[in-house]
Design an enzyme around this catalytic site. Sequence first.
Site, PDB file in Angstrom:
ATOM      1  N   GLU A 127      46.393   3.057  -1.768  1.00 60.61           N
ATOM      2  CA  GLU A 127      45.465   2.935  -2.903  1.00 60.61           C
ATOM      3  C   GLU A 127      46.132   3.540  -4.123  1.00 60.61           C
ATOM      4  O   GLU A 127      47.098   4.300  -3.995  1.00 60.61           O
ATOM      5  CB  GLU A 127      44.170   3.701  -2.590  1.00 60.61           C
ATOM      6  CG  GLU A 127      43.452   3.147  -1.385  1.00 60.61           C
ATOM      7  CD  GLU A 127      42.157   3.897  -1.090  1.00 60.61           C
ATOM      8  OE1 GLU A 127      41.754   4.769  -1.904  1.00 60.61           O
ATOM      9  OE2 GLU A 127      41.567   3.592  -0.045  1.00 60.61           O
ATOM     10  N   SER A 132      51.765   8.285  -0.434  1.00 57.24           N
ATOM     11  CA  SER A 132      52.337   9.125   0.625  1.00 57.24           C
ATOM     12  C   SER A 132      51.226   9.902   1.328  1.00 57.24           C
ATOM     13  O   SER A 132      51.251  10.083   2.540  1.00 57.24           O
ATOM     14  CB  SER A 132      53.331  10.120   0.014  1.00 57.24           C
ATOM     15  OG  SER A 132      54.356   9.425  -0.638  1.00 57.24           O
ATOM     16  N   ILE A 157      49.578  -4.401  -1.431  1.00 54.64           N
ATOM     17  CA  ILE A 157      49.362  -4.891  -0.064  1.00 54.64           C
ATOM     18  C   ILE A 157      50.122  -6.204   0.169  1.00 54.64           C
ATOM     19  O   ILE A 157      49.872  -7.209  -0.502  1.00 54.64           O
ATOM     20  CB  ILE A 157      47.858  -5.077   0.234  1.00 54.64           C
ATOM     21  CG1 ILE A 157      47.101  -3.790  -0.101  1.00 54.64           C
ATOM     22  CG2 ILE A 157      47.655  -5.482   1.692  1.00 54.64           C
ATOM     23  CD1 ILE A 157      47.629  -2.520   0.544  1.00 54.64           C
ATOM     24  N   ILE A 337      82.515  -3.617  -5.483  1.00 53.81           N
ATOM     25  CA  ILE A 337      83.708  -4.352  -5.041  1.00 53.81           C
ATOM     26  C   ILE A 337      83.731  -5.757  -5.644  1.00 53.81           C
ATOM     27  O   ILE A 337      84.791  -6.329  -5.867  1.00 53.81           O
ATOM     28  CB  ILE A 337      83.778  -4.378  -3.487  1.00 53.81           C
ATOM     29  CG1 ILE A 337      84.019  -2.959  -2.972  1.00 53.81           C
ATOM     30  CG2 ILE A 337      84.874  -5.325  -2.995  1.00 53.81           C
ATOM     31  CD1 ILE A 337      83.965  -2.798  -1.476  1.00 53.81           C
ATOM     32  N   GLY A 339      82.885  -6.297  -8.627  1.00 55.63           N
ATOM     33  CA  GLY A 339      83.138  -6.134 -10.058  1.00 55.63           C
ATOM     34  C   GLY A 339      82.075  -6.841 -10.888  1.00 55.63           C
ATOM     35  O   GLY A 339      80.897  -6.852 -10.516  1.00 55.63           O
ATOM     36  N   GLY A 340      82.498  -7.447 -11.989  1.00 51.58           N
ATOM     37  CA  GLY A 340      81.553  -8.128 -12.891  1.00 51.58           C
ATOM     38  C   GLY A 340      80.781  -9.222 -12.189  1.00 51.58           C
ATOM     39  O   GLY A 340      79.589  -9.415 -12.457  1.00 51.58           O
ATOM     40  N   GLU A 363      56.196   1.900   3.652  1.00 51.27           N
ATOM     41  CA  GLU A 363      55.889   2.461   4.972  1.00 51.27           C
ATOM     42  C   GLU A 363      56.370   3.911   5.093  1.00 51.27           C
ATOM     43  O   GLU A 363      56.862   4.340   6.134  1.00 51.27           O
ATOM     44  CB  GLU A 363      56.462   1.568   6.078  1.00 51.27           C
ATOM     45  CG  GLU A 363      55.961   0.141   5.910  1.00 51.27           C
ATOM     46  CD  GLU A 363      55.953  -0.674   7.177  1.00 51.27           C
ATOM     47  OE1 GLU A 363      55.809  -0.095   8.258  1.00 51.27           O
ATOM     48  OE2 GLU A 363      56.075  -1.895   7.067  1.00 51.27           O
ATOM     49  N   THR A 365      57.996   6.926   2.188  1.00 44.74           N
ATOM     50  CA  THR A 365      59.228   7.108   1.420  1.00 44.74           C
ATOM     51  C   THR A 365      60.241   7.897   2.245  1.00 44.74           C
ATOM     52  O   THR A 365      59.901   8.464   3.294  1.00 44.74           O
ATOM     53  CB  THR A 365      58.945   7.902   0.124  1.00 44.74           C
ATOM     54  OG1 THR A 365      58.437   9.185   0.516  1.00 44.74           O
ATOM     55  CG2 THR A 365      57.926   7.203  -0.758  1.00 44.74           C
TER      56      THR A 365
HETATM   57  C1  LIG Z   1      56.693  -4.091  -2.317  1.00 46.20           C
HETATM   58  C2  LIG Z   1      55.745  -3.129  -1.679  1.00 46.20           C
HETATM   59  C3  LIG Z   1      54.999  -3.529  -0.562  1.00 46.20           C
HETATM   60  C4  LIG Z   1      54.069  -2.663   0.022  1.00 46.20           C
HETATM   61  N1  LIG Z   1      53.281  -3.116   1.066  1.00 46.20           N
HETATM   62  C5  LIG Z   1      52.268  -2.333   1.511  1.00 46.20           C
HETATM   63  C6  LIG Z   1      51.322  -2.836   2.465  1.00 46.20           C
HETATM   64  O1  LIG Z   1      51.437  -3.971   2.946  1.00 46.20           O
HETATM   65  N2  LIG Z   1      50.293  -2.048   2.846  1.00 46.20           N
HETATM   66  C7  LIG Z   1      50.136  -0.797   2.350  1.00 46.20           C
HETATM   67  O2  LIG Z   1      49.166  -0.128   2.701  1.00 46.20           O
HETATM   68  N3  LIG Z   1      51.012  -0.283   1.448  1.00 46.20           N
HETATM   69  C8  LIG Z   1      52.063  -1.025   1.002  1.00 46.20           C
HETATM   70  N4  LIG Z   1      52.945  -0.519   0.058  1.00 46.20           N
HETATM   71  C9  LIG Z   1      52.741   0.827  -0.451  1.00 46.20           C
HETATM   72  C10 LIG Z   1      53.800   1.851  -0.009  1.00 46.20           C
HETATM   73  O3  LIG Z   1      53.642   2.140   1.344  1.00 46.20           O
HETATM   74  C11 LIG Z   1      53.670   3.078  -0.916  1.00 46.20           C
HETATM   75  O4  LIG Z   1      54.114   2.699  -2.195  1.00 46.20           O
HETATM   76  C12 LIG Z   1      54.485   4.261  -0.418  1.00 46.20           C
HETATM   77  O5  LIG Z   1      53.927   4.775   0.767  1.00 46.20           O
HETATM   78  C13 LIG Z   1      54.610   5.376  -1.460  1.00 46.20           C
HETATM   79  O6  LIG Z   1      53.381   5.718  -2.003  1.00 46.20           O
HETATM   80  P1  LIG Z   1      53.220   5.814  -3.585  1.00 46.20           P
HETATM   81  O7  LIG Z   1      53.748   4.572  -4.151  1.00 46.20           O
HETATM   82  O8  LIG Z   1      51.830   6.159  -3.885  1.00 46.20           O
HETATM   83  O9  LIG Z   1      54.172   6.985  -4.028  1.00 46.20           O
HETATM   84  P2  LIG Z   1      53.799   8.595  -4.131  1.00 46.20           P
HETATM   85  O10 LIG Z   1      53.121   9.008  -2.890  1.00 46.20           O
HETATM   86  O11 LIG Z   1      53.097   8.799  -5.413  1.00 46.20           O
HETATM   87  O12 LIG Z   1      55.220   9.207  -4.183  1.00 46.20           O
HETATM   88  C14 LIG Z   1      55.994   9.379  -5.370  1.00 46.20           C
HETATM   89  C15 LIG Z   1      57.202  10.226  -5.037  1.00 46.20           C
HETATM   90  O13 LIG Z   1      56.789  11.527  -4.628  1.00 46.20           O
HETATM   91  C16 LIG Z   1      57.324  11.843  -3.385  1.00 46.20           C
HETATM   92  N5  LIG Z   1      56.395  12.655  -2.624  1.00 46.20           N
HETATM   93  C17 LIG Z   1      55.084  12.416  -2.368  1.00 46.20           C
HETATM   94  N6  LIG Z   1      54.571  13.395  -1.609  1.00 46.20           N
HETATM   95  C18 LIG Z   1      55.577  14.272  -1.368  1.00 46.20           C
HETATM   96  C19 LIG Z   1      55.684  15.480  -0.622  1.00 46.20           C
HETATM   97  N7  LIG Z   1      54.653  15.988   0.035  1.00 46.20           N
HETATM   98  N8  LIG Z   1      56.882  16.096  -0.592  1.00 46.20           N
HETATM   99  C20 LIG Z   1      57.957  15.588  -1.246  1.00 46.20           C
HETATM  100  N9  LIG Z   1      57.911  14.428  -1.952  1.00 46.20           N
HETATM  101  C21 LIG Z   1      56.749  13.787  -2.002  1.00 46.20           C
HETATM  102  C22 LIG Z   1      57.539  10.491  -2.725  1.00 46.20           C
HETATM  103  O14 LIG Z   1      58.489  10.571  -1.693  1.00 46.20           O
HETATM  104  C23 LIG Z   1      58.023   9.661  -3.894  1.00 46.20           C
HETATM  105  O15 LIG Z   1      59.374   9.896  -4.107  1.00 46.20           O
HETATM  106  C24 LIG Z   1      53.914  -1.350  -0.503  1.00 46.20           C
HETATM  107  C25 LIG Z   1      54.688  -0.962  -1.588  1.00 46.20           C
HETATM  108  C26 LIG Z   1      55.565  -1.809  -2.183  1.00 46.20           C
HETATM  109  C27 LIG Z   1      56.342  -1.348  -3.374  1.00 46.20           C
END
Ligand SMILES: Cc1cc2nc3c(=O)[nH]c(=O)nc-3n(C[C@H](O)[C@H](O)[C@H](O)COP(=O)(O)OP(=O)(O)OC[C@H]3O[C@@H](n4cnc5c(N)ncnc54)[C@H](O)[C@@H]3O)c2cc1C
Lengths: 379, 256
Positions: A127, A132, A157, A337, A339-340, A363, A365
């Site tokens: 959401e 995360s 999603i 590797i 290059g341009g 899934e 980070t």
């Molecule tokens: C193309 C794409 C497809 C996706 N498909 C799906 C899907 O099908 N279903 C679904 O539910 N989701 C989906 N997602 C969502 C994805 O799982 C989330 O974007 C991801 O889990 C990260 O959450 P966020 O974007 O809110 O980043 P945030 O949680 O805001 O994180 C931002 C940064 O802070 C870091 N961070 C956060 N908490 C901590 C902590 N405690 N300690 C250290 N660092 C931290 C993170 O590692 C990251 O670097 C998709 C995303 C993308 C881009």
Amino acid sequence: MDFELSDEHRMLQKMMREFADAEVAPGAIERDRTGVFPEDIFKKLGELGVLGLPFPEEYGGGGADTISFVIAVEELSRACGSTGITYSAHISLGGAPIHMFGTEEQKRKYLVPLCTGEALGAFGLTEPGAGSDAGGTETSAVEDGGEWVINGTKCFITNASYARAIPITAVTGRRGSKKEISAIIVPADAEGLTISEPYEKMGLHASNTTEIHLENVRVPKENLLGRRGEGFKQFLATLDGGRIGIGAMAVGIAQAAYEKTLRYAKIRRQFGTSLSKFQAIQFKLADMAMKIELARLMVYKAAWLKDNGKNFSKEAAMCKLYASEACMEICREAIQIHGGNGYMREYEVERYLRDAKLLEIGEGTSEVQRMVIAREIGC
Amino acid sequence: MNIYVLMKRTFDTEEKIVIENGCISDDGVNFIINPYDEFAIEEAIRLRDAHGGEVTVVTVGAEDAEKELRTALAMGCDRAVLINNEDVEDGDQWSTAEILAAYFKDKEFDVILGGNVSNDNGTGQIGPRLAEKLGIPHVSTIVKIEIDGDKATLERDAEGDIEIIEASLPLLVTAQQGLNEPRYPSLPGIMKAKKKPLEVLELDDLDLDEDDVSGRTETVEVFLPPEKGAGRILEGDPDTQARELVRLLRNEAKVI
Ligand SMILES: Cc1cc2nc3c(=O)[nH]c(=O)nc-3n(C[C@H](O)[C@H](O)[C@H](O)COP(=O)(O)OP(=O)(O)OC[C@H]3O[C@@H](n4cnc5c(N)ncnc54)[C@H](O)[C@@H]3O)c2cc1C
């Protein structure tokens, strides 16, 4: 110990490789440009019986194992990352939770059409305020008569535009400050549910990434997936499996980048000799080959643990983390590797890099994977 | 309908040929179903689906050929037979045809399909030789087959032209590119392949002695074609170029 693939695995690998080369790779550059979703490819994958690959035959699935799943994901991703993520999410985010937690009736109703390819699978967890920290879900589901009334927004999603029903997580109650999170299956055509595709992405252009808005969406009570209050546990289990898929995607994209680059380095001549004769370039290529080998071994190991009913959370996190970071390094060097030329779309390696970046984010980070591993090793 | 397919395990078309101690080395080589035999397998499956019956895929080869037989089963063949020829000395096309003839001696068959040639030795002999031994008609390089009762109507690639031929069953045909587009084995096909019958026969089982079928061909030498030299572009007006070309063909290449 046995590092050999079985005859079935080898046949599947050959079939998927030939299919990916002939049917998936040729349109990949064009789909990256136009963002057109590869519907025809998924129709053909359905005909080949691959869309229900790991699910039981009684639901129209293929009855194959997780090793087979990673082979399929790797080969598709080698040809086209967008096709790879669509397939991986379809199986491991869309189908798996229904297979793991659904009732017999839910499996008949929702898993069968995924296996036959009539619909694609999607899973709504993330959401705007809960990424995360997926437990930070704000979407709410309130009981009213025999129904759940759901309000909230899901973002990023995958596949939702092609789904018939989407399991989503929602808060179904609170105990003090503690949220009770449950998963509920929402039909994609439910009143009050809108699916839009508002994103302009860095890569994976031909994959379907959507926002789902739920406004007073009413679904029958029996659409609860598994037990009430187990939503958190369920998506952790779902993501464990999904991470193996992301690891396999990373291996596939890295393999594509490496193969293209090795070929290029042998052909491209500077200073009177081919690039592959320069030790600086050889070392980069040697590192690429090594990292791919290691990443694939880790992906296979996590899949093997899952197939043998052992704990695999730590290994799934490790394979996803290592493979996705290795893939990014390999794609970056692949461009270097070239290059341009590497900066140009025609040579494809820049697309690999743009597609690969998602693997360090989706899934869980890389930071989240390290948190999972740290927890598993007892920190 | 009893349909048989002759299949050979061959080098992948993309493999580089390496010669070691006067033999072609198969170290680390990828093997495939001979591409022409794939057309034959596909057509056999289509004939079975249209007319009923069973498809048996037969190979003469080493144990390893079981992999390719399994792939044929995964594509949709019903049963497979591997005739082990590992003890045959200097096996050649004559040997293989003898072995196949012994196998088919007591079989009932309506159609036998094979590839036009194998992509390794490329002799194109097995099909015609076998038909001759079995005393049945054969049509090579077919691009279309239709069966009606005990009559087949075939289109045959005659060096780019099409020959239309009628033949009676039982019949042996060999497949040319263009006959069909071979299918990918489906996942359910792959999962089922292991459960389908695969029979391994030794020469003994066919009442053959290895000496009966040792090769009749003597290999004198095995060598690679000379490396292709750099191309040359002739200069001058067409007349001069033509004169120069004739001179080179006569004096350098010594072909005229
Ligand atoms: C193309 C794409 C497809 C996706 N498909 C799906 C899907 O099908 N279903 C679904 O539910 N989701 C989906 N997602 C969502 C994805 O799982 C989330 O974007 C991801 O889990 C990260 O959450 P966020 O974007 O809110 O980043 P945030 O949680 O805001 O994180 C931002 C940064 O802070 C870091 N961070 C956060 N908490 C901590 C902590 N405690 N300690 C250290 N660092 C931290 C993170 O590692 C990251 O670097 C998709 C995303 C993308 C881009």
